[in-house]
Design an enzyme around this catalytic site. Structure first.
Site, PDB file in Angstrom:
ATOM      1  N   ASN A   1     -21.679  25.198  61.565  1.00 37.32           N
ATOM      2  CA  ASN A   1     -21.937  24.993  62.997  1.00 37.32           C
ATOM      3  C   ASN A   1     -22.038  23.485  63.206  1.00 37.32           C
ATOM      4  OD1 ASN A   1     -23.232  24.428  65.476  1.00 37.32           O
ATOM      5  ND2 ASN A   1     -24.047  26.497  65.582  1.00 37.32           N
TER       6      ASN A   1
ATOM      7  N   ASN B   1     -27.691  33.293  64.190  1.00 36.80           N
ATOM      8  CA  ASN B   1     -28.870  33.122  65.032  1.00 36.80           C
ATOM      9  C   ASN B   1     -29.911  34.218  64.805  1.00 36.80           C
ATOM     10  OD1 ASN B   1     -29.095  30.724  66.644  1.00 36.80           O
ATOM     11  ND2 ASN B   1     -27.246  31.339  67.745  1.00 36.80           N
TER      12      ASN B   1
ATOM     13  N   ASP C   1     -27.537  30.783  59.141  1.00 36.44           N
ATOM     14  CA  ASP C   1     -26.083  30.805  58.892  1.00 36.44           C
ATOM     15  C   ASP C   1     -25.846  31.674  57.663  1.00 36.44           C
ATOM     16  OD1 ASP C   1     -24.943  28.475  60.782  1.00 36.44           O
ATOM     17  OD2 ASP C   1     -26.909  27.892  59.961  1.00 36.44           O
TER      18      ASP C   1
ATOM     19  N   ASP D   1     -22.765  31.380  62.348  1.00 34.36           N
ATOM     20  CA  ASP D   1     -24.134  31.184  62.826  1.00 34.36           C
ATOM     21  C   ASP D   1     -24.580  32.485  63.465  1.00 34.36           C
ATOM     22  OD1 ASP D   1     -26.490  30.569  64.059  1.00 34.36           O
ATOM     23  OD2 ASP D   1     -25.714  28.879  65.219  1.00 34.36           O
TER      24      ASP D   1
ATOM     25  N   ASP E   1     -27.230  19.825  63.490  1.00 35.29           N
ATOM     26  CA  ASP E   1     -28.533  20.398  63.120  1.00 35.29           C
ATOM     27  C   ASP E   1     -28.385  21.547  62.113  1.00 35.29           C
ATOM     28  OD1 ASP E   1     -27.343  21.738  65.226  1.00 35.29           O
ATOM     29  OD2 ASP E   1     -29.100  21.719  66.526  1.00 35.29           O
ATOM     30  N   HIS E   2     -27.139  21.993  61.877  1.00 39.29           N
ATOM     31  CA  HIS E   2     -26.856  22.987  60.829  1.00 39.29           C
ATOM     32  C   HIS E   2     -26.160  22.296  59.657  1.00 39.29           C
ATOM     33  CE1 HIS E   2     -27.205  26.765  63.405  1.00 39.29           C
ATOM     34  NE2 HIS E   2     -27.171  25.826  64.327  1.00 39.29           N
TER      35      HIS E   2
ATOM     36  N   GLU F   1     -19.713  26.323  67.651  1.00 42.65           N
ATOM     37  CA  GLU F   1     -20.145  25.340  68.653  1.00 42.65           C
ATOM     38  C   GLU F   1     -19.227  24.121  68.672  1.00 42.65           C
ATOM     39  OE1 GLU F   1     -24.183  25.020  70.380  1.00 42.65           O
ATOM     40  OE2 GLU F   1     -24.825  25.291  68.299  1.00 42.65           O
TER      41      GLU F   1
END
Length: 261
Positions: free
Chosen positions: A7, A151, A222, A149, A251-252, A34
């Site tokens: 991501n 989530n 993830d 991802d 951020d991933h 993303e």
DNA sequence: ATGGTTGACTTTCAA
């Protein structure tokens, strides 16, 4: 065949960090989430000049998924089946032509916050559609990797501070039950089985806020789910944690599996 | 309890 998910939180902001990671990661194929870009805005030539086949499924501003592959891709399909009115770009499938053909499903599962509300309803509905598609993929009886991802924090040990997440869409019992319902069809959680006894982590996401990375306040969201035929080919799996410490990081971080395929 | 940051895109939403 080394297969990764990353991501990237915006292709325009991440083109340098992604290019640098690709140069050292030795991956054959990576699914991206993303991209936050329409198909026409994706820097396709930049990556094709570096030897990557590029398939995108984008939308303006948010979401968006893509596949970069050094191996040929066949039978690309965009969008998660089950709701023709869903316009969010969160799902792409393709078959990677290695020594053996491997079907990939790259996904960006809805975040679902705030709870309760329409976003959480959408998350659970999307997961039910994914469960149905996952069953069809198992029926192919071929190596399939469903990755991205998700989530969803599967268990308390997948968060540094699980108490922070108890009311969050990523960790609510309904979210975790919906993920388990998919896994129990017969999928193998590649990252988890690497160290099934781990008491904490490994993490794949650290918030930009409040020094989460410096305090290792992460979560594991993830995931790589492998069909039985893919799990039989698994030789190595990992999380590229160092990517979070680089310049202008997402951020991933990337998660990956190597198959004897 | 609050706040803290980043990206895309306009001024505010999503995460």
């Amino acid at each position: 065949m080394k297969i990764a998910s990353f991501n990237i939180n915006g292709i325009k902001a991440r083109i340098e960090a992604l290019t640098s990671w690709l140069a050292g990661a030795d991956v054959d194929v990576v699914v991206l989430q993303e991209i936050k870009s329409v198909d026409e805005g994706f820097p396709r030539d930049h990556f094709s000049d570096l030897g990557w086949n590029v398939e995108t499924h984008g939308q303006k501003g948010f979401n968006g998924v893509a596949i970069l592959s050094r191996l040929p891709l066949e039978d690309v399909s965009r969008g998660l089946p089950g709701d023709d009115s869903d316009e969010q770009a969160r799902y792409i499938e393709a078959t990677v032509m290695g020594d053996q053909a491997v079907r990939l499903a790259g996904l960006y599962l809805p975040n679902g916050n705030p709870v309760p509300g329409p976003k959480y309803d959408y998350k659970l509905a999307w997961m039910e559609r994914l469960r149905k598609r996952a069953a069809e993929l198992l029926d192919l009886e071929m190596p399939v990797v469903m990755l991205g991802d998700y989530n969803v924090i599967p268990e308390a040990r997948d968060a540094a501070k699980p108490e922070k997440w108890v009311d969050d869409a990523l960790f609510l019992p309904q979210s975790r039950a919906a993920l388990r319902a998919i896994q129990w069809q017969g999928w193998t959680d590649a990252i988890r089985i690497r160290e099934p006894w781990a008491q904490r982590g490994p993490f794949t996401f650290w918030d930009y806020q409040a020094g989460a990375w410096n305090r290792d306040d992460g979560i594991r969201i993830d995931h790589l789910l492998l069909s039985p035929q893919a799990a039989d080919l698994m030789v190595e799996t990992g999380v590229d944690r160092d990517a979070r410490a680089g310049d202008k990081p997402s951020d991933h971080v990337p998660v990956w599996v190597r198959l004897a395929a």
